[in-house]
Write a protein that holds these residues in place. Structure first.
Motif, PDB file in Angstrom:
ATOM      1  N   SER A  54     -21.573 -31.126  30.323  1.00 20.60           N
ATOM      2  CA  SER A  54     -23.062 -31.460  30.395  1.00 20.60           C
ATOM      3  C   SER A  54     -24.067 -30.305  30.689  1.00 20.60           C
ATOM      4  CB  SER A  54     -23.453 -32.684  31.314  1.00 20.60           C
ATOM      5  OG  SER A  54     -23.305 -32.332  32.589  1.00 20.60           O
ATOM      6  N   THR A  55     -25.090 -30.141  30.474  1.00 19.21           N
ATOM      7  CA  THR A  55     -26.044 -29.027  31.015  1.00 19.21           C
ATOM      8  C   THR A  55     -27.272 -29.739  31.644  1.00 19.21           C
ATOM      9  OG1 THR A  55     -27.196 -28.431  29.283  1.00 19.21           O
ATOM     10  CG2 THR A  55     -25.304 -27.516  29.172  1.00 19.21           C
ATOM     11  N   ARG A  68     -29.900 -32.707  23.913  1.00 23.38           N
ATOM     12  CA  ARG A  68     -30.105 -33.945  24.576  1.00 23.38           C
ATOM     13  C   ARG A  68     -29.151 -35.215  24.153  1.00 23.38           C
ATOM     14  NH1 ARG A  68     -36.519 -33.143  25.927  1.00 23.38           N
ATOM     15  NH2 ARG A  68     -36.411 -31.296  26.998  1.00 23.38           N
ATOM     16  N   HIS A  76     -21.022 -28.785  23.773  1.00 21.46           N
ATOM     17  CA  HIS A  76     -19.870 -28.766  24.435  1.00 21.46           C
ATOM     18  C   HIS A  76     -19.078 -27.533  24.640  1.00 21.46           C
ATOM     19  CE1 HIS A  76     -20.941 -32.995  25.827  1.00 21.46           C
ATOM     20  NE2 HIS A  76     -20.811 -33.430  24.597  1.00 21.46           N
ATOM     21  N   ASP A 106     -25.309 -34.218  26.013  1.00 24.24           N
ATOM     22  CA  ASP A 106     -25.431 -34.213  27.316  1.00 24.24           C
ATOM     23  C   ASP A 106     -26.408 -33.361  28.125  1.00 24.24           C
ATOM     24  OD1 ASP A 106     -25.146 -36.064  29.375  1.00 24.24           O
ATOM     25  OD2 ASP A 106     -23.242 -36.075  29.870  1.00 24.24           O
ATOM     26  N   ALA A 107     -27.347 -32.683  27.463  1.00 24.56           N
ATOM     27  CA  ALA A 107     -28.198 -31.942  27.967  1.00 24.56           C
ATOM     28  C   ALA A 107     -29.135 -32.505  28.753  1.00 24.56           C
ATOM     29  CB  ALA A 107     -28.806 -30.740  27.136  1.00 24.56           C
TER      30      ALA A 107
END
Ligand code: ZN
Ligand code: ZN
Length: 270
Positions: free
Chosen positions: A25-26, A133, A88, A137-138
């Motif tokens: 994630s980020t 997003r 990812h 998973d940003a």
């Protein structure tokens, strides 16, 4: 509008020279520009975008010795999003120690030639932001490369847009970042409120044309300045802008950025 993705196969990417480091994630995205000359001809020629992205990959692999192009995604003037390292995968463009925090999204503008981001580039950057997003998973952050790293990147126009909350061009509601704490909203309240900053700088030369220019000119004329409301930001608009900036005590660069834009509506009439 769904993302218009140009897959690696579509743009003829070379294979990466090794395996990517996985990225769960980020916190969000960092926005970049090329830092060099971008031929303005790409605006009318998507094949030019493809060639440019290929040459950036070659530079990063052969010049920098990286395993692949350093960016996660690349946004072109045709509202297309090139797949770089993709979802990812750790990017390389944000700088040492900063890559795991954010996906890296390049807008195809530079510090010469094509400098002002066309609306298509801004839309494509935001399409990439929404994509990472939803699928990567940003988090909600949208920052510039220069945030936390010593660089001019992503250049003044793109950085001003990022700082303004990265609004969608065309004024369809602006950025959707609920964490938006734009310092421009700190005025006392009750006064007039500026319309959303158009997301590009109004400047001259060359002449900047558009409805956003007309909106600003109309407002300045309403404030009592003597200028034509013709939708073309030329020498006359620039000179009015400079005098207004001096009156307001801000840097008189003659460029309508987020602050000068807001002041046109919200500064008290003297
Ligand atoms: Zn950068
Ligand atoms: Zn293109």
């Amino acid at each position: 509008m769904a993302i218009d993705l140009v897959t690696r196969r579509d743009w003829g990417a070379r294979a990466p020279r090794g395996s990517y480091t996985q990225l769960a994630s980020t916190r969000g995205v960092k926005v970049h520009y090329t830092g060099g000359l971008v031929n303005p001809g790409i605006v009318d020629d998507h094949n030019g975008c493809v060639s440019l992205v290929q040459s950036i990959q070659r530079g990063h692999q052969d010049g920098n010795g990286w395993l692949d192009i350093g960016y996660s995604f690349v946004a072109c003037p045709h509202r297309k999003v090139f797949e770089g390292r993709g979802l990812h995968h750790l990017p390389a463009a944000n700088g040492p120690g900063l890559n795991s925090g954010h996906y890296a999204v390049l807008g195809l503008v530079g510090n010469a030639g094509l400098v002002e981001p066309p609306d298509g580039v801004l839309h494509a950057i935001l399409d990439a932001v929404e994509y990472v997003r939803e699928r990567g998973d940003a988090g909600l952050e949208i920052k510039g490369h220069r945030d936390g790293y010593a660089t001019d990147c992503p250049g003044e126009p793109l950085y001003a847009w990022v700082r303004a909350g990265a609004p969608r061009p065309g004024g369809d509601g602006g950025g959707d970042d609920p964490g938006d704490d734009d310092p421009g909203n700190g005025e006392g309240g009750g006064g007039p409120e500026a319309p959303p900053f158009p997301g590009r700088l109004l400047r001259y030369p060359p002449v900047t044309r558009g409805e956003d220019v007309r909106t600003w000119q109309r407002q300045m004329k309403a404030r009592g300045w003597d200028l034509d409301v013709d939708g073309a930001y030329g020498a006359q608009s620039r000179d009015v802008c400079r005098r207004f900036q001096r009156q307001q005590g801000v840097a008189d660069d003659g460029v309508v950025g987020p602050v000068t834009w807001r002041l046109a509506w919200e500064a008290p009439l003297s």
